[in-house]
Design an enzyme around this catalytic site. Structure first.
Site, PDB file in Angstrom:
ATOM      1  N   GLN A 340      -5.948  52.478 -54.021  1.00  0.00           N
ATOM      2  CA  GLN A 340      -7.165  52.215 -54.129  1.00  0.00           C
ATOM      3  C   GLN A 340      -7.868  52.976 -55.047  1.00  0.00           C
ATOM      4  O   GLN A 340      -7.944  54.330 -54.711  1.00  0.00           O
ATOM      5  CB  GLN A 340      -7.668  52.072 -52.719  1.00  0.00           C
ATOM      6  CG  GLN A 340      -7.099  51.216 -51.676  1.00  0.00           C
ATOM      7  CD  GLN A 340      -6.103  51.841 -50.798  1.00  0.00           C
ATOM      8  OE1 GLN A 340      -5.536  52.674 -51.353  1.00  0.00           O
ATOM      9  NE2 GLN A 340      -6.182  51.203 -49.594  1.00  0.00           N
ATOM     10  N   GLN A 362      -5.524  48.491 -58.576  1.00  0.00           N
ATOM     11  CA  GLN A 362      -5.753  48.167 -56.972  1.00  0.00           C
ATOM     12  C   GLN A 362      -7.286  48.443 -56.810  1.00  0.00           C
ATOM     13  O   GLN A 362      -7.725  49.480 -57.031  1.00  0.00           O
ATOM     14  CB  GLN A 362      -5.064  48.898 -55.972  1.00  0.00           C
ATOM     15  CG  GLN A 362      -5.116  48.460 -54.469  1.00  0.00           C
ATOM     16  CD  GLN A 362      -4.141  49.124 -53.862  1.00  0.00           C
ATOM     17  OE1 GLN A 362      -3.258  49.643 -53.869  1.00  0.00           O
ATOM     18  NE2 GLN A 362      -4.233  48.834 -52.343  1.00  0.00           N
ATOM     19  N   ASP A 363      -7.859  47.430 -56.151  1.00  0.00           N
ATOM     20  CA  ASP A 363      -9.346  47.569 -55.640  1.00  0.00           C
ATOM     21  C   ASP A 363     -10.351  47.826 -56.959  1.00  0.00           C
ATOM     22  O   ASP A 363     -11.331  48.756 -56.872  1.00  0.00           O
ATOM     23  CB  ASP A 363      -9.525  48.519 -54.629  1.00  0.00           C
ATOM     24  CG  ASP A 363      -8.796  48.059 -53.401  1.00  0.00           C
ATOM     25  OD1 ASP A 363      -8.146  47.233 -53.376  1.00  0.00           O
ATOM     26  OD2 ASP A 363      -8.919  48.930 -52.348  1.00  0.00           O
ATOM     27  N   ASP A 384      -5.555  43.109 -54.599  1.00  0.00           N
ATOM     28  CA  ASP A 384      -6.735  42.897 -54.269  1.00  0.00           C
ATOM     29  C   ASP A 384      -7.840  43.449 -55.174  1.00  0.00           C
ATOM     30  O   ASP A 384      -8.935  43.839 -54.542  1.00  0.00           O
ATOM     31  CB  ASP A 384      -7.039  43.700 -52.834  1.00  0.00           C
ATOM     32  CG  ASP A 384      -5.733  43.396 -51.896  1.00  0.00           C
ATOM     33  OD1 ASP A 384      -5.053  42.374 -51.881  1.00  0.00           O
ATOM     34  OD2 ASP A 384      -5.418  44.159 -50.942  1.00  0.00           O
ATOM     35  N   ARG A 450      -5.621  36.925 -50.380  1.00  0.00           N
ATOM     36  CA  ARG A 450      -5.263  37.437 -49.108  1.00  0.00           C
ATOM     37  C   ARG A 450      -6.299  37.440 -47.949  1.00  0.00           C
ATOM     38  O   ARG A 450      -7.470  38.227 -48.714  1.00  0.00           O
ATOM     39  CB  ARG A 450      -3.925  38.087 -49.047  1.00  0.00           C
ATOM     40  CG  ARG A 450      -4.260  39.391 -49.453  1.00  0.00           C
ATOM     41  CD  ARG A 450      -3.200  40.371 -49.166  1.00  0.00           C
ATOM     42  NE  ARG A 450      -3.397  41.808 -49.826  1.00  0.00           N
ATOM     43  CZ  ARG A 450      -2.579  42.741 -49.486  1.00  0.00           C
ATOM     44  NH1 ARG A 450      -1.562  42.706 -48.779  1.00  0.00           N
ATOM     45  NH2 ARG A 450      -2.863  43.961 -50.106  1.00  0.00           N
TER      46      ARG A 450
END
Length: 544
Positions: A340, A362-363, A384, A450
């Site tokens: 992240q 990520q993130d 994500d 998700r």
């Protein structure tokens, strides 16, 4: 009044008013028991345990009581966190970082509850819709703050003898959830989900709001705007401006209580600014204007893999209400192997990003909380990479999935954890495509989203979905527990990835009709007609 007359009056009332309207008219004066009031909350027994025995009052007073009790709880928790930080200077760095995140979040929660309490205590009857939406937004955000604090402490494996922070965190969350449930049930009006406004009343052919005087103000990317300002400064690395760093320019911005006097405009000239930039909660109505995507760049490299919390890894962290960014690129360069690593964390109410780029893996974009709008932005990431629990609308944006460290991409991970939160991610008229490196790869599966939390809510509408989108469309988290409580929807999409014939068969997945989709538009979902015109960022209120 005789019994027959009373019955006749009630029959006429139910005939003349829809149920929710009658409930709102009656709620200010109707006296009910705690059992009846608490029946609408997720945990009625806990709710009743908060209310003194023999209490009988009206709906609004129950809400006020719980909000005021929540305010006391939040202030007490802030003091506890502060005490733990000051008394434990030798804690591991990650644990101390998590505690500092919790302190910031608990202080924000106290501010949100104080504002909500003032609004609710200032009336004996109903509130204007704008104030209802504001309180609903703030009460939704405090639950997000609690969850983030809990996650950070858990991630840091925090455990300190003598200071059990988890118990007050959990009890506070349950109290805040009860307050939100009562407010939502007894104060928030039912809106028509399909209501749309005529776009031509708001936006001129050149894409600017009709009320704009085109000749008054010109910002770095060349568009012309009429803008009320309280100050204008220039940031330039070569010394030709007022400041050399963005941080110094923000420090010069005034502390403001609202946007009534206009924006403090910071023009950030082209260049790469290696800074961790924070817009404090007291720095309201700042407008940051760059020279365009790829020209004005803010860059940082904090990551969970590098020892940061997710919350504190952001290159640009925004908390001040009314923030607007135009023509800026924000990067997190930690790379795909560092986990992240946030480029932008946005927790600013009534905030807007226009023609900006968010670059990470990520993130990438943490749409953290409150009401947000993104227009004509580019968003790059892997896992994500649009996540958080704001009420956020993305309109006319380009969303690019990059090559992940594994074989899996998820565009969104929305974090709605309470059924009464007014939050969700709405993607409207966007392009969701493979980035250059992904377009050459094989065996990578990319999903629209998700469920990070049990009531995760994401819709993709009237967008162009590239062939990278897996036919199933959506991916379960580590378990299937949220598949009946989430709300994922698609409406009117196009492109090779828009075929819904093989989509997931979850109870919470919806092929939406126009009326359903209308509830997730700018006008309805974030009430953009009220606040976006001031930003001068163009928007479309309804469906195309």
């Amino acid at each position: 009044m005789t019994r027959s007359i009373i019955i006749l009056f009630l029959l006429i009332s139910f005939t003349c008013f829809p149920f929710e309207t009658l409930s709102q008219i009656d709620s200010a004066s109707r006296v009910i028991s705690p059992e009846n009031a608490c029946s609408v909350t997720p945990n009625p027994n806990f709710c009743m345990s908060l209310i003194p025995p023999q209490t009988r009052t009206n709906f609004h007073d129950y809400v006020r009581f719980l909000v005021n009790k929540s305010l006391d709880q939040s202030a007490s928790f802030s003091s506890l966190i502060d005490h733990v930080i000051k008394g434990n200077a030798t804690l591991p760095p990650l644990a101390m970082a998590a505690l500092n995140d919790c302190l910031l979040l608990s202080q924000l929660t106290t501010d949100f509850l104080a504002s909500s309490s003032t609004t609710l205590n200032g009336t004996d009857s109903s509130l204007p819709n704008e104030q209802v939406d504001m309180v609903h937004t703030l009460l939704s955000a405090i639950i997000t703050n609690q969850q983030t604090c809990y996650d950070g402490l858990t991630q840091a494996s925090f455990s300190h003898r003598g200071h059990n922070l988890y118990a007050p965190l959990v009890n506070g969350s349950r109290l805040y959830s009860a307050s939100l449930a009562l407010f939502t049930h007894y104060w928030v009006p039912k809106l028509e989900p399909g209501r749309q406004l005529l776009d031509e009343l708001k936006v001129a052919p050149d894409g600017l709001p009709r009320w704009v005087d085109k000749e008054i103000f010109r910002h770095g990317s060349g568009r012309r705007m009429d803008l009320q300002t309280v100050g204008n400064v220039v940031v330039a690395q070569d010394g030709s401006g007022n400041y050399r760093t963005i941080t110094d320019a923000i420090a010069a911005a005034p502390f403001k209580s609202d946007g009534g006097s206009g924006y403090f405009v910071i023009h950030v000239k082209a260049g790469e600014y290696q800074e961790q930039v924070t817009i404090d909660k007291k720095k309201k109505y700042i407008m940051m204007v760059g020279d365009g995507i790829g020209k004005t760049i803010i860059t940082g490299s904090r990551s969970v893999g590098g020892g940061s919390t997710t919350f504190n890894s952001a290159t640009l962290a925004v908390q001040g209400e009314g923030f607007v960014a135009i023509g800026i690129t924000v990067r997190n360069t930690a790379g795909p192997a560092k986990g992240q690593a946030v480029a932008v964390r946005n927790g600013a109410d009534l905030s807007a990003f226009y023609q900006c780029s968010f670059e990470g893996y990520q993130d990438t974009l943490y749409a953290y909380s409150l009401r947000q709008f993104y227009r004509e932005c580019d968003i790059y990431g892997t896992v994500d990479f649009i996540f958080g629990n704001a009420a956020a609308v993305f309109q006319n944006c380009n969303i690019y999935a990059r090559l992940p460290p594994g074989k899996l991409n998820t565009v969104t991970a929305q974090g709605r954890s309470d059924p009464n939160q007014n939050t969700g991610t709405s993607i409207v008229n966007c392009n969701i495509l493979a980035g250059p490196e992904l377009s050459k790869a094989t065996n990578v599966r990319t999903f629209l989203g998700r469920p990070w939390r049990p009531y995760s809510r994401t819709v993709v509408m009237q967008s162009n979905l590239g062939s990278l989108i897996d036919p199933a469309g959506w991916l379960a988290w580590s378990s299937s527990s949220a598949l009946g409580t989430l709300y994922y929807g698609e409406y009117g999409n196009r492109g090779p990835g828009a075929d819904t014939s093989r989509r997931v068969k979850w109870p919470g997945f919806h092929l939406m009709m126009a009326n359903d989709a209308g509830g997730f538009t700018v006008s309805n979902f974030v009430h953009g007609d009220v606040w976006l015109p001031k930003t001068t960022v163009p928007f479309t209120g309804g469906l195309a």
